[in-house]
Design a protein around this motif. Structure first.
Motif, PDB file in Angstrom:
ATOM      1  N   VAL A   1       0.873  -1.164   0.000  1.00 16.31           N
ATOM      2  CA  VAL A   1       0.000   0.000   0.000  1.00 16.31           C
ATOM      3  C   VAL A   1       0.912   1.215   0.000  1.00 16.31           C
ATOM      4  O   VAL A   1       1.905   1.230   0.710  1.00 16.31           O
ATOM      5  N   GLY A   2       0.584   2.235  -0.786  1.00 17.57           N
ATOM      6  CA  GLY A   2       1.450   3.403  -0.755  1.00 17.57           C
ATOM      7  C   GLY A   2       1.129   4.456  -1.770  1.00 17.57           C
ATOM      8  O   GLY A   2       1.966   5.278  -2.096  1.00 17.57           O
ATOM      9  N   ALA A   3      -0.075   4.462  -2.302  1.00 20.98           N
ATOM     10  CA  ALA A   3      -0.430   5.469  -3.293  1.00 20.98           C
ATOM     11  C   ALA A   3      -0.385   6.872  -2.705  1.00 20.98           C
ATOM     12  O   ALA A   3      -0.031   7.818  -3.388  1.00 20.98           O
ATOM     13  N   HIS A   4      -0.734   7.032  -1.454  1.00 19.66           N
ATOM     14  CA  HIS A   4      -0.762   8.340  -0.797  1.00 19.66           C
ATOM     15  C   HIS A   4       0.026   8.272   0.502  1.00 19.66           C
ATOM     16  O   HIS A   4      -0.535   8.085   1.567  1.00 19.66           O
ATOM     17  N   GLY A   5       1.340   8.414   0.407  1.00 26.36           N
ATOM     18  CA  GLY A   5       2.150   8.357   1.610  1.00 26.36           C
ATOM     19  C   GLY A   5       3.268   7.360   1.454  1.00 26.36           C
ATOM     20  O   GLY A   5       3.574   6.916   0.350  1.00 26.36           O
ATOM     21  N   PRO A   6       3.884   6.976   2.560  1.00 26.19           N
ATOM     22  CA  PRO A   6       5.028   6.063   2.478  1.00 26.19           C
ATOM     23  C   PRO A   6       4.608   4.681   1.990  1.00 26.19           C
ATOM     24  O   PRO A   6       3.497   4.232   2.249  1.00 26.19           O
ATOM     25  N   ARG A   7       5.511   4.044   1.253  1.00 25.43           N
ATOM     26  CA  ARG A   7       5.245   2.678   0.797  1.00 25.43           C
ATOM     27  C   ARG A   7       5.227   1.777   2.018  1.00 25.43           C
ATOM     28  O   ARG A   7       6.142   1.790   2.843  1.00 25.43           O
ATOM     29  N   THR A   8       4.168   1.000   2.140  1.00 25.38           N
ATOM     30  CA  THR A   8       3.991   0.118   3.290  1.00 25.38           C
ATOM     31  C   THR A   8       3.644  -1.267   2.790  1.00 25.38           C
ATOM     32  O   THR A   8       2.823  -1.420   1.892  1.00 25.38           O
ATOM     33  N   GLU A   9       4.285  -2.262   3.364  1.00 22.95           N
ATOM     34  CA  GLU A   9       4.013  -3.637   2.981  1.00 22.95           C
ATOM     35  C   GLU A   9       3.525  -4.408   4.202  1.00 22.95           C
ATOM     36  O   GLU A   9       4.187  -4.419   5.244  1.00 22.95           O
ATOM     37  N   LEU A  10       2.367  -5.010   4.061  1.00 23.49           N
ATOM     38  CA  LEU A  10       1.801  -5.892   5.080  1.00 23.49           C
ATOM     39  C   LEU A  10       2.248  -7.300   4.722  1.00 23.49           C
ATOM     40  O   LEU A  10       2.046  -7.756   3.599  1.00 23.49           O
ATOM     41  N   ARG A  11       2.838  -8.007   5.678  1.00 27.33           N
ATOM     42  CA  ARG A  11       3.424  -9.315   5.412  1.00 27.33           C
ATOM     43  C   ARG A  11       2.934 -10.320   6.457  1.00 27.33           C
ATOM     44  O   ARG A  11       3.147 -10.122   7.642  1.00 27.33           O
ATOM     45  N   VAL A  12       2.300 -11.387   5.999  1.00 29.18           N
ATOM     46  CA  VAL A  12       1.878 -12.468   6.888  1.00 29.18           C
ATOM     47  C   VAL A  12       2.953 -13.544   6.836  1.00 29.18           C
ATOM     48  O   VAL A  12       3.340 -14.008   5.765  1.00 29.18           O
ATOM     49  N   LEU A  13       3.433 -13.930   8.026  1.00 29.72           N
ATOM     50  CA  LEU A  13       4.517 -14.902   8.137  1.00 29.72           C
ATOM     51  C   LEU A  13       4.036 -16.258   8.624  1.00 29.72           C
ATOM     52  O   LEU A  13       4.830 -17.151   8.846  1.00 29.72           O
ATOM     53  N   GLY A  14       2.794 -16.409   8.838  1.00 29.31           N
ATOM     54  CA  GLY A  14       2.204 -17.578   9.482  1.00 29.31           C
ATOM     55  C   GLY A  14       1.223 -17.019  10.482  1.00 29.31           C
ATOM     56  O   GLY A  14       0.488 -16.088  10.176  1.00 29.31           O
ATOM     57  N   ALA A  15       1.273 -17.503  11.688  1.00 22.33           N
ATOM     58  CA  ALA A  15       0.430 -16.929  12.735  1.00 22.33           C
ATOM     59  C   ALA A  15       1.145 -15.712  13.314  1.00 22.33           C
ATOM     60  O   ALA A  15       1.139 -15.476  14.511  1.00 22.33           O
ATOM     61  N   SER A  16       1.800 -14.957  12.444  1.00 21.80           N
ATOM     62  CA  SER A  16       2.573 -13.785  12.839  1.00 21.80           C
ATOM     63  C   SER A  16       2.670 -12.829  11.653  1.00 21.80           C
ATOM     64  O   SER A  16       2.204 -13.135  10.560  1.00 21.80           O
ATOM     65  N   HIS A  17       3.308 -11.669  11.893  1.00 20.11           N
ATOM     66  CA  HIS A  17       3.351 -10.664  10.822  1.00 20.11           C
ATOM     67  C   HIS A  17       4.600  -9.794  10.880  1.00 20.11           C
ATOM     68  O   HIS A  17       5.274  -9.727  11.899  1.00 20.11           O
TER      69      HIS A  17
END
Length: 168
Positions: A34-50
């Motif tokens: 996500v990052g169209a308006h602001g800093p580029r941000t990546e949401l990452r699912v690692l399993g039952a964690s993030h």
């Protein structure tokens, strides 16, 4: 965004989770950028964690909430830090819920996060209540905020976190 993965859910519990801002990136099972308006941000699912990765001109922030081999669980109820990307706040709660309430809460997450802009929900095969969900929001010129939920159906636990970074 609802992500389907083939990796089975592995039993763990909230007591095993570690929060850190200095863990290296881990290969994710699912991501949403996500990052169209602001800093580029990546949401990452690692399993039952993030992991949540925020890249701004001032620097990068990598929030990790995960079970890390060799590290004792230590999920703080609340903390604040000054980081290169700006001011950062984190808080977490762990709830132990009866099966019916956990089911209602996971269903609500599916409704609210899976199709939301800035949302990512991963459902693990084998147990429809085993989910990890992340939701990123940003107000007009305001701080960048995200919430996460980690459901552990074998123990009836729902871990919720809320993070905010104020980027200068």
């Amino acid at each position: 965004m609802l992500a389907s993965i083939s990796v089975p859910f592995v039993d763990t519990s909230a007591a095993d989770l570690v929060w850190t801002l200095d863990h290296p990136l881990v290969e994710p099972l699912a991501t949403r950028s996500v990052g169209a308006h602001g800093p580029r941000t990546e949401l990452r699912v690692l399993g039952a964690s993030h992991q949540v990765v925020v890249e701004s001109p001032a620097g990068a922030l990598v929030e990790t909430v995960a079970c890390l081999p060799g590290v004792d669980g230590r999920l703080p109820a609340a903390t604040e830090r000054s980081v290169a990307a700006g001011g950062y706040r984190f808080r977490s709660t762990v709830e132990t819920l009866p099966p019916g309430e956990l089911r209602r809460r996971v269903d609500r997450l599916r409704d609210q996060v899976a199709d939301a802009p800035g949302g990512l929900l991963v459902s693990f095969p084998g147990d429809r209540l085993a989910v990890t969900a992340l939701h990123l929001t940003r107000g007009d010129g305001g701080p960048l905020s995200w919430r996460t939920w980690h459901a552990y159906p074998q123990s009836g636990e729902l871990v919720s976190t809320a993070s905010t970074v104020t980027i200068p």
